[in-house]
Design a protein around this motif. Structure first.
Motif, PDB file in Angstrom:
ATOM      1  N   ALA A 134      29.812  54.513 -32.293  1.00  0.00           N
ATOM      2  CA  ALA A 134      29.254  54.476 -30.933  1.00  0.00           C
ATOM      3  C   ALA A 134      27.775  54.846 -30.925  1.00  0.00           C
ATOM      4  O   ALA A 134      27.372  55.879 -30.396  1.00  0.00           O
ATOM      5  CB  ALA A 134      30.039  55.409 -30.025  1.00  0.00           C
ATOM      6  N   PRO A 135      26.927  53.988 -31.519  1.00  0.00           N
ATOM      7  CA  PRO A 135      25.498  54.311 -31.565  1.00  0.00           C
ATOM      8  C   PRO A 135      24.878  54.480 -30.176  1.00  0.00           C
ATOM      9  O   PRO A 135      23.912  55.225 -30.007  1.00  0.00           O
ATOM     10  CB  PRO A 135      24.882  53.130 -32.326  1.00  0.00           C
ATOM     11  N   GLU A 136      25.468  53.850 -29.161  1.00  0.00           N
ATOM     12  CA  GLU A 136      24.924  53.964 -27.807  1.00  0.00           C
ATOM     13  C   GLU A 136      25.076  55.388 -27.249  1.00  0.00           C
ATOM     14  O   GLU A 136      24.242  55.847 -26.467  1.00  0.00           O
ATOM     15  CB  GLU A 136      25.579  52.938 -26.867  1.00  0.00           C
ATOM     16  N   ILE A 137      26.109  56.100 -27.686  1.00  0.00           N
ATOM     17  CA  ILE A 137      26.300  57.483 -27.234  1.00  0.00           C
ATOM     18  C   ILE A 137      25.269  58.389 -27.912  1.00  0.00           C
ATOM     19  O   ILE A 137      24.700  59.277 -27.279  1.00  0.00           O
ATOM     20  CB  ILE A 137      27.741  57.974 -27.514  1.00  0.00           C
ATOM     21  N   PHE A 138      24.991  58.138 -29.180  1.00  0.00           N
ATOM     22  CA  PHE A 138      23.961  58.899 -29.884  1.00  0.00           C
ATOM     23  C   PHE A 138      22.622  58.696 -29.182  1.00  0.00           C
ATOM     24  O   PHE A 138      21.863  59.648 -28.988  1.00  0.00           O
ATOM     25  CB  PHE A 138      23.864  58.446 -31.350  1.00  0.00           C
ATOM     26  N   LYS A 139      22.342  57.468 -28.789  1.00  0.00           N
ATOM     27  CA  LYS A 139      21.092  57.162 -28.101  1.00  0.00           C
ATOM     28  C   LYS A 139      21.055  57.838 -26.730  1.00  0.00           C
ATOM     29  O   LYS A 139      20.031  58.400 -26.333  1.00  0.00           O
ATOM     30  CB  LYS A 139      20.923  55.646 -27.952  1.00  0.00           C
ATOM     31  N   ARG A 140      22.168  57.808 -26.011  1.00  0.00           N
ATOM     32  CA  ARG A 140      22.237  58.416 -24.669  1.00  0.00           C
ATOM     33  C   ARG A 140      21.867  59.893 -24.714  1.00  0.00           C
ATOM     34  O   ARG A 140      21.182  60.403 -23.840  1.00  0.00           O
ATOM     35  CB  ARG A 140      23.641  58.266 -24.089  1.00  0.00           C
ATOM     36  N   TYR A 141      22.329  60.596 -25.755  1.00  0.00           N
ATOM     37  CA  TYR A 141      22.079  62.031 -25.860  1.00  0.00           C
ATOM     38  C   TYR A 141      20.901  62.345 -26.792  1.00  0.00           C
ATOM     39  O   TYR A 141      20.694  63.507 -27.147  1.00  0.00           O
ATOM     40  CB  TYR A 141      23.345  62.765 -26.302  1.00  0.00           C
ATOM     41  N   ASP A 142      20.151  61.329 -27.161  1.00  0.00           N
ATOM     42  CA  ASP A 142      18.945  61.476 -27.978  1.00  0.00           C
ATOM     43  C   ASP A 142      19.238  62.225 -29.278  1.00  0.00           C
ATOM     44  O   ASP A 142      18.518  63.143 -29.662  1.00  0.00           O
ATOM     45  CB  ASP A 142      17.848  62.179 -27.176  1.00  0.00           C
ATOM     46  N   ILE A 143      20.323  61.827 -29.951  1.00  0.00           N
ATOM     47  CA  ILE A 143      20.710  62.437 -31.227  1.00  0.00           C
ATOM     48  C   ILE A 143      20.141  61.565 -32.344  1.00  0.00           C
ATOM     49  O   ILE A 143      20.549  60.428 -32.530  1.00  0.00           O
ATOM     50  CB  ILE A 143      22.241  62.558 -31.346  1.00  0.00           C
ATOM     51  N   ASN A 144      19.175  62.131 -33.068  1.00  0.00           N
ATOM     52  CA  ASN A 144      18.482  61.388 -34.112  1.00  0.00           C
ATOM     53  C   ASN A 144      18.849  61.833 -35.519  1.00  0.00           C
ATOM     54  O   ASN A 144      18.455  61.188 -36.487  1.00  0.00           O
ATOM     55  CB  ASN A 144      16.973  61.517 -33.921  1.00  0.00           C
ATOM     56  N   LEU A 147      31.807  66.867 -32.418  1.00  0.00           N
ATOM     57  CA  LEU A 147      30.915  66.922 -33.572  1.00  0.00           C
ATOM     58  C   LEU A 147      30.400  65.508 -33.794  1.00  0.00           C
ATOM     59  O   LEU A 147      31.159  64.597 -34.090  1.00  0.00           O
ATOM     60  CB  LEU A 147      31.663  67.417 -34.816  1.00  0.00           C
ATOM     61  N   PHE A 148      29.110  65.316 -33.597  1.00  0.00           N
ATOM     62  CA  PHE A 148      28.463  64.035 -33.848  1.00  0.00           C
ATOM     63  C   PHE A 148      28.086  64.006 -35.326  1.00  0.00           C
ATOM     64  O   PHE A 148      27.432  64.929 -35.820  1.00  0.00           O
ATOM     65  CB  PHE A 148      27.203  63.883 -32.980  1.00  0.00           C
TER      66      PHE A 148
END
Length: 126
Positions: free
Chosen positions: A67-77, A31-32
């Motif tokens: 882990a903002p880089e993981i959100f960016k990797r999966y394009d979670i905005n 869960l992000f």
């Protein structure tokens, strides 16, 4: 509906920890979310209602600040977003708050089920 007491969520504290899970786990549910998100809390509650029907899945939570880089990797905005990873790849993505029924049927298509979610509902209604 009883709260998930068998499996409690585990917090992922960094992108490195997330990447390690991808390598080591056959399957897991993430869960992000972000701090103070009421919708994220509701999404977690709904996931907890069905997760015990899938013994091979453990619930993890990853917060944007960790882990903002993981959100960016999966394009979670925006959050909440739910993802199930199987053999290192995302096989399911749920945006927003999903109903327990929706989560159950989506996961059942990937993992089968012992059907405990619906057995518990039936017991409560009788």
């Amino acid at each position: 509906m009883n709260k998930n007491t068998k499996k409690e969520k585990k917090l992922i504290s960094s992108g490195d920890e997330f990447d390690k899970l991808l390598e080591e786990k056959d399957a897991f549910f993430v869960l992000f979310s972000k701090n103070g998100c009421g919708y994220c809390q509701l999404a977690e509650k709904n996931i907890n209602q069905v997760i015990d029907s899938f013994p091979e899945l453990k619930l993890y939570q990853l917060k944007l600040t960790d882990a903002p880089e993981i959100f960016k990797r999966y394009d979670i905005n925006s959050v909440p977003v739910s993802k199930v990873f199987k053999e290192g790849k995302a096989v399911y993505t749920g945006f927003g708050v999903r109903s327990p029924n929706d989560i159950y049927y989506q996961l059942k298509s990937y993992f089968g089920s012992s059907n405990s979610y619906f057995q518990e509902l039936d017991e409560e209604n009788n």
